[in-house]
Design an enzyme around this catalytic site. Structure first.
Site, PDB file in Angstrom:
ATOM      1  N   MET A 173       5.694 -32.579 -62.694  1.00  0.00           N
ATOM      2  CA  MET A 173       4.571 -32.526 -61.743  1.00  0.00           C
ATOM      3  C   MET A 173       4.633 -31.214 -60.985  1.00  0.00           C
ATOM      4  SD  MET A 173       4.885 -36.351 -60.222  1.00  0.00           S
ATOM      5  CE  MET A 173       4.587 -37.783 -61.253  1.00  0.00           C
ATOM      6  N   ASP A 221       8.882 -36.789 -66.324  1.00  0.00           N
ATOM      7  CA  ASP A 221       7.602 -36.502 -65.676  1.00  0.00           C
ATOM      8  C   ASP A 221       7.628 -35.147 -64.981  1.00  0.00           C
ATOM      9  OD1 ASP A 221       5.907 -38.856 -66.046  1.00  0.00           O
ATOM     10  OD2 ASP A 221       7.427 -39.938 -64.880  1.00  0.00           O
ATOM     11  N   HIS A 230      11.736 -40.774 -70.443  1.00  0.00           N
ATOM     12  CA  HIS A 230      10.427 -40.227 -70.057  1.00  0.00           C
ATOM     13  C   HIS A 230      10.654 -39.247 -68.906  1.00  0.00           C
ATOM     14  CE1 HIS A 230       5.999 -40.447 -69.832  1.00  0.00           C
ATOM     15  NE2 HIS A 230       6.148 -40.406 -68.510  1.00  0.00           N
ATOM     16  N   MET A 287       2.293 -33.081 -66.243  1.00  0.00           N
ATOM     17  CA  MET A 287       1.179 -33.255 -65.302  1.00  0.00           C
ATOM     18  C   MET A 287       1.049 -31.937 -64.549  1.00  0.00           C
ATOM     19  SD  MET A 287       2.116 -37.119 -64.198  1.00  0.00           S
ATOM     20  CE  MET A 287       3.785 -36.900 -64.807  1.00  0.00           C
ATOM     21  N   SER A 328      11.283 -43.918 -67.042  1.00  0.00           N
ATOM     22  CA  SER A 328      10.910 -42.661 -66.381  1.00  0.00           C
ATOM     23  C   SER A 328      11.945 -42.327 -65.310  1.00  0.00           C
ATOM     24  CB  SER A 328       9.535 -42.792 -65.728  1.00  0.00           C
ATOM     25  OG  SER A 328       9.361 -41.733 -64.806  1.00  0.00           O
ATOM     26  N   GLY A 352       0.978 -39.062 -60.492  1.00  0.00           N
ATOM     27  CA  GLY A 352       1.515 -38.401 -59.303  1.00  0.00           C
ATOM     28  C   GLY A 352       2.727 -39.106 -58.706  1.00  0.00           C
ATOM     29  N   MET A 401      -3.023 -43.343 -69.281  1.00  0.00           N
ATOM     30  CA  MET A 401      -2.489 -43.540 -67.930  1.00  0.00           C
ATOM     31  C   MET A 401      -3.068 -44.825 -67.347  1.00  0.00           C
ATOM     32  SD  MET A 401      -0.357 -41.125 -67.137  1.00  0.00           S
ATOM     33  CE  MET A 401      -0.078 -41.781 -65.485  1.00  0.00           C
ATOM     34  N   HIS A 450       6.268 -35.517 -70.155  1.00  0.00           N
ATOM     35  CA  HIS A 450       4.883 -35.764 -69.747  1.00  0.00           C
ATOM     36  C   HIS A 450       4.498 -34.669 -68.760  1.00  0.00           C
ATOM     37  CE1 HIS A 450       2.003 -38.737 -67.454  1.00  0.00           C
ATOM     38  NE2 HIS A 450       1.355 -37.732 -68.027  1.00  0.00           N
ATOM     39  N   ASP A 477       1.478 -45.742 -69.424  1.00  0.00           N
ATOM     40  CA  ASP A 477       2.313 -45.184 -68.359  1.00  0.00           C
ATOM     41  C   ASP A 477       1.718 -45.494 -66.988  1.00  0.00           C
ATOM     42  OD1 ASP A 477       4.042 -43.690 -66.822  1.00  0.00           O
ATOM     43  OD2 ASP A 477       3.375 -41.743 -67.589  1.00  0.00           O
ATOM     44  N   GLY A 478       2.477 -46.269 -66.198  1.00  0.00           N
ATOM     45  CA  GLY A 478       2.089 -46.534 -64.818  1.00  0.00           C
ATOM     46  C   GLY A 478       1.967 -48.013 -64.525  1.00  0.00           C
TER      47      GLY A 478
END
Ligand code: DX5
Ligand code: ZN
Length: 225
Positions: A37, A35, A33, A68, A10, A142, A137, A66, A175-176
């Site tokens: 946001m 992200d 990846h 979000m 990521s 976040g 997740m 991804h 993920d995470g």
């Protein structure tokens, strides 16, 4: 074909000032990846479709976007037009999830649906047959660098049950808080694409960190041993 473990670094954890070399440093991975946001769906703001175009120029790896965001129904197209190879949206945010999947497939790209740790896997009942990937997740979305939530194993097991009951075979992404320390366990619980943010980019040698997570993850493929 033998199943394998795929690693998706990521770039939320990368050095934004040197993004080109950061992308090169993980060229042994399977995906990038990305992200997204929006500051509404999650408290953080990252990057949008403009930077995705730049990232596409900086890597030959497929880019796993991804989303979000509060409004994936409206914004998904922007990422498809910017070159996303795989787009994952959150089930909790989508108004018409199957319509989003259809749009992604019309572009010839792969579609994923994500759920947060607090969302029951049963929310995916109507989706597992039409998506290419499910993203579980393992932190509340976040931020990178958060601790892996153990309840994720219940989520992964529930997903395996749902998939076998419905004869669906989506790829499972996790993920995470994923690292070489828990990669074996998440793979043996069904995950096949492992996102690594801080575990990759906080390491001294990024390519080596990718290989360490992959090697640890492969130990979870015991039924193939
Ligand atoms: C969290 C993001 C993740 C994050 C992963 O909201 O979706 O992709 O960057 O970072 P780590 O691996 O550090 O938890
Ligand atoms: Zn992510």
């Amino acid at each position: 074909m033998r199943e394998d473990v795929q690693i998706a670094p990521s770039i939320l954890s990368a050095d934004f000032l040197n993004l080109g070399s950061e992308l090169e440093s993980v060229s042994n991975a399977d995906f990038i990846h990305y992200d997204v946001m929006d500051g509404h769906y999650v408290p953080n703001i990252s990057f949008g479709p403009g930077m995705l175009r730049a990232v596409k120029r900086g890597t030959e790896l497929p880019v796993d976007v991804h989303l979000m965001v509060t409004n994936p129904d409206e914004t998904c197209r922007d990422y498809l037009e910017a070159g996303a190879d795989l787009v994952t949206f959150h089930m909790e945010a989508a108004r018409h999830p199957r319509r989003i999947v259809d749009q992604i497939h019309e572009f010839g790209r792969r579609a994923g649906v994500a759920i947060n740790p607090g969302t029951p896997v049963s929310a995916l009942e109507s989706m597992v047959d039409c998506v290419d990937m499910v993203l579980i997740m393992s932190v509340n979305p976040g931020f990178s660098g958060q601790r892996f939530i153990e309840h994720t194993f219940d989520q992964l097991h529930a997903l395996q049950k749902l998939c076998s009951r419905t004869h669906a075979h989506p790829l499972v992404e996790i993920d995470g808080g994923v690292s070489a320390a828990n990669a074996e366990r998440v793979v043996s619980a069904g995950a096949r694409i492992l996102v690594g943010g801080s575990a990759v980019f906080d390491a001294q040698d990024h390519a080596r960190a990718v290989e360490e997570i992959r090697t640890a993850g492969r130990r979870g493929l015991s039924r193939w041993a």
